[in-house]
Scaffold this active site. Structure first.
Site, PDB file in Angstrom:
ATOM      1  N   GLN A  89      -7.198   3.232  -3.627  1.00  0.00           N
ATOM      2  CA  GLN A  89      -5.856   3.528  -3.132  1.00  0.00           C
ATOM      3  C   GLN A  89      -4.833   3.460  -4.262  1.00  0.00           C
ATOM      4  OE1 GLN A  89      -4.729   0.968   0.114  1.00  0.00           O
ATOM      5  NE2 GLN A  89      -2.562   1.454  -0.067  1.00  0.00           N
ATOM      6  N   CYS A  95      -3.260   2.605   3.269  1.00  0.00           N
ATOM      7  CA  CYS A  95      -4.615   2.055   3.346  1.00  0.00           C
ATOM      8  C   CYS A  95      -5.324   2.501   4.616  1.00  0.00           C
ATOM      9  CB  CYS A  95      -4.573   0.535   3.247  1.00  0.00           C
ATOM     10  SG  CYS A  95      -3.589  -0.266   4.546  1.00  0.00           S
ATOM     11  N   ASN A 275     -12.853  -2.675   1.375  1.00  0.00           N
ATOM     12  CA  ASN A 275     -11.423  -2.636   1.093  1.00  0.00           C
ATOM     13  C   ASN A 275     -11.108  -1.325   0.361  1.00  0.00           C
ATOM     14  OD1 ASN A 275      -8.816  -2.964   0.146  1.00  0.00           O
ATOM     15  ND2 ASN A 275      -9.150  -5.011  -0.692  1.00  0.00           N
ATOM     16  N   TRP A 277      -8.851  -0.506  -1.476  1.00  0.00           N
ATOM     17  CA  TRP A 277      -8.353  -0.688  -2.834  1.00  0.00           C
ATOM     18  C   TRP A 277      -9.485  -0.524  -3.853  1.00  0.00           C
ATOM     19  CZ3 TRP A 277      -4.805  -5.669  -2.547  1.00  0.00           C
ATOM     20  CH2 TRP A 277      -3.648  -5.365  -1.834  1.00  0.00           C
TER      21      TRP A 277
END
Length: 498
Positions: A89, A95, A275, A277
């Site tokens: 991201q 997200c 996640n 990220w």
């Protein structure tokens, strides 16, 4: 109000609606013939497409819009297939979208719906790409150019782990165009993008009051190739966004798998999460460095911990319910919920609108409730003996708000819900709108547990064969909005009446 049943044809996956009437094939033919690079005048490479509140004024002045060939040598849409580990991201709070993309990466058949094949950087390259999303009842084809926002030669938003792979950035740009701008992608839940990738069935699971068969439900969803995402609760303050346990507050994650292992003579039911990220993991029991992995078979340990520090981790179902608010599941059919066959289920889709002062009666506590749109259906014969004897639910009703504005951030979702009433014998011949007296003397056989501010609400329940009246409503009267009502039934839906 007469219900209008949606029909196949224009707006289907095979014949999607063209956003802004931009025809991908025609545009490609024209720009290749004239050897020109496509520039999308409907979503220009400028500040308006980024939107407000994403970058500082200083950073906006530094933005350069570059094509892939100006960012990395030998650009490609896809390098060695598509994986959830292909991207991370960027500098935007979306997200929820990337958690859904992480789930999408598992399912090649759905990927081909969203990212049409055959788009490559070859002699016919002209900076033109297209993607497909399901938006409020229809499939749309979204054309974009490949001019991407960068600072110092680096992508500002989603970035690829392989420098010359651009499917994540181009997919994000196409979705930003649909939403209105990159800024219009800020804040949301995975369910929204999961539905837009599949046009399927949405299941909402409240993890504060989970069903007793939660692990089995998730296992079945994995087996049926469903897409799944989940969300952590918001923190009390904006500081310390990452909790001591490693989870990010108010953040969306992807559900990527389940597994049962034998540990210390006990079966542990585990769920795997990722996640978006691309980093930052759970630090509790069954995390990558947890000593509990030393209590399982070496084969299980090796299989579950193939790669470390990639944003993916395991936790128990109990910890999952403790640290996440809800689970979103999107699938082609509700069949996984009870182990039935997808062919057992039939679906009907209707459109309607609440109009203040005319058809917006509010919830059942209001005297005006009866003026809400009403949809009458008849549930007929059982499709197969299994459905006759099964104790699980046999009907799923979904209510989705349809926005009147293009820009996603300008859309104000209302509190919505619905009620399902059984039509008694004395009302079988009734035509048209059911009167207020009916609702005063009859209780619903099913309804949404709570009215929620959400794009879509749903409930799964069991009914017997017969006729039913479904009444979707806003919580308050005198509120105007359009909606889509979808009914999935394991028993054949014979005919709408009202």
């Amino acid at each position: 109000m007469a219900a209008r049943h949606r029909e196949d044809g224009f707006g289907s996956l095979d014949n999607p609606e063209r956003i802004f009437d931009q025809d991908y094939q025609q545009l490609k033919q024209d720009f290749v013939a004239h050897r020109r690079g496509f520039i999308d005048l409907k979503f220009r490479p400028d500040r308006d497409s980024i939107g407000e509140g994403v970058l500082s004024l200083t950073d906006l002045d530094r933005v350069q819009w570059l094509r892939p060939g100006e960012i990395a040598p030998n650009p490609s849409l896809i390098v060695d297939g598509i994986s959830r580990f292909d991207f991370g991201q960027g500098r935007i709070g979306n997200c929820w979208f990337h958690a859904a993309v992480g789930s999408l990466a598992f399912q090649n058949n759905i990927l081909k719906q969203v990212i049409p094949p055959g788009q490559i950087f070859n002699e016919e390259y002209c900076g033109l790409f297209h993607f497909r999303f399901w938006r409020f009842g229809i499939w749309v084809d979204v054309v974009i150019d490949d001019i991407l926002p960068t600072i110092d030669g680096r992508l500002i938003f989603v970035h690829s782990t392989t420098q010359n792979e651009f499917w994540p950035a181009l997919l994000e740009k196409a979705y930003a165009k649909v939403c209105g701008s990159y800024a219009d992608m800020i804040a949301g839940t995975p369910a929204e993008a999961l539905m837009d990738f599949t046009g399927g069935v949405y299941i909402y699971v409240d993890l504060k009051d989970p069903p007793p068969n939660l692990w089995k439900l998730i296992w079945r969803a994995c087996q049926s190739k469903s897409l799944m995402g989940c969300v952590t609760p918001q923190g009390e303050t904006s500081e310390n966004k990452v909790a001591a346990n490693g989870l990010v507050k108010g953040h969306a994650y992807t559900v990527t798998g389940v597994k049962q292992v034998m540990s210390q003579k006990k079966v542990e039911s585990l769920i795997r999460l990722w996640n978006p990220w691309g980093e930052g993991e759970w630090k509790g029991d069954w995390s990558d460095r947890s000593p509990l992995w030393n209590t399982v078979r070496p084969q299980d340990r090796e299989e579950c911990l193939k790669v470390a520090d990639n944003g993916e981790f395991w936790m128990t179902i109990a910890d999952f319910c403790k640290h996440f608010t809800h689970l979103d599941i999107c699938c082609q059919s509700p069949s996984f919920m009870d182990g039935s066959q997808a062919l057992d289920w039939k679906a009907s889709v209707y459109e309607g609108r609440w109009v203040a002062g005319a058809t917006a009666g509010g919830n059942k506590r209001h005297d005006s409730f009866w003026i809400n749109p009403q949809f009458r259906i008849k549930i007929g014969k059982v499709l197969g003996e299994r459905a006759e004897t099964h104790n699980d639910g046999n009907m799923l009703v979904s209510l989705m708000q349809k926005p009147d504005k293009r820009n996603r951030r300008q859309v104000k979702n209302l509190y919505i819900g619905f009620y399902v009433f059984e039509v008694p014998e004395e009302f079988m011949r009734k035509k048209g709108q059911f009167p207020a007296s009916f609702f005063s003397h009859h209780s619903p056989v099913a309804h949404t547990k709570i009215f929620r501010v959400a794009r879509e609400v749903m409930e799964f329940f069991k009914v017997k064969p017969g006729e039913y009246l479904i009444v979707p409503s806003t919580f308050k009267p005198y509120e105007t909005a359009s909606f889509i009502l979808t009914i999935h039934a394991k028993r054949e839906i014979l005919s709408p009446a009202v």
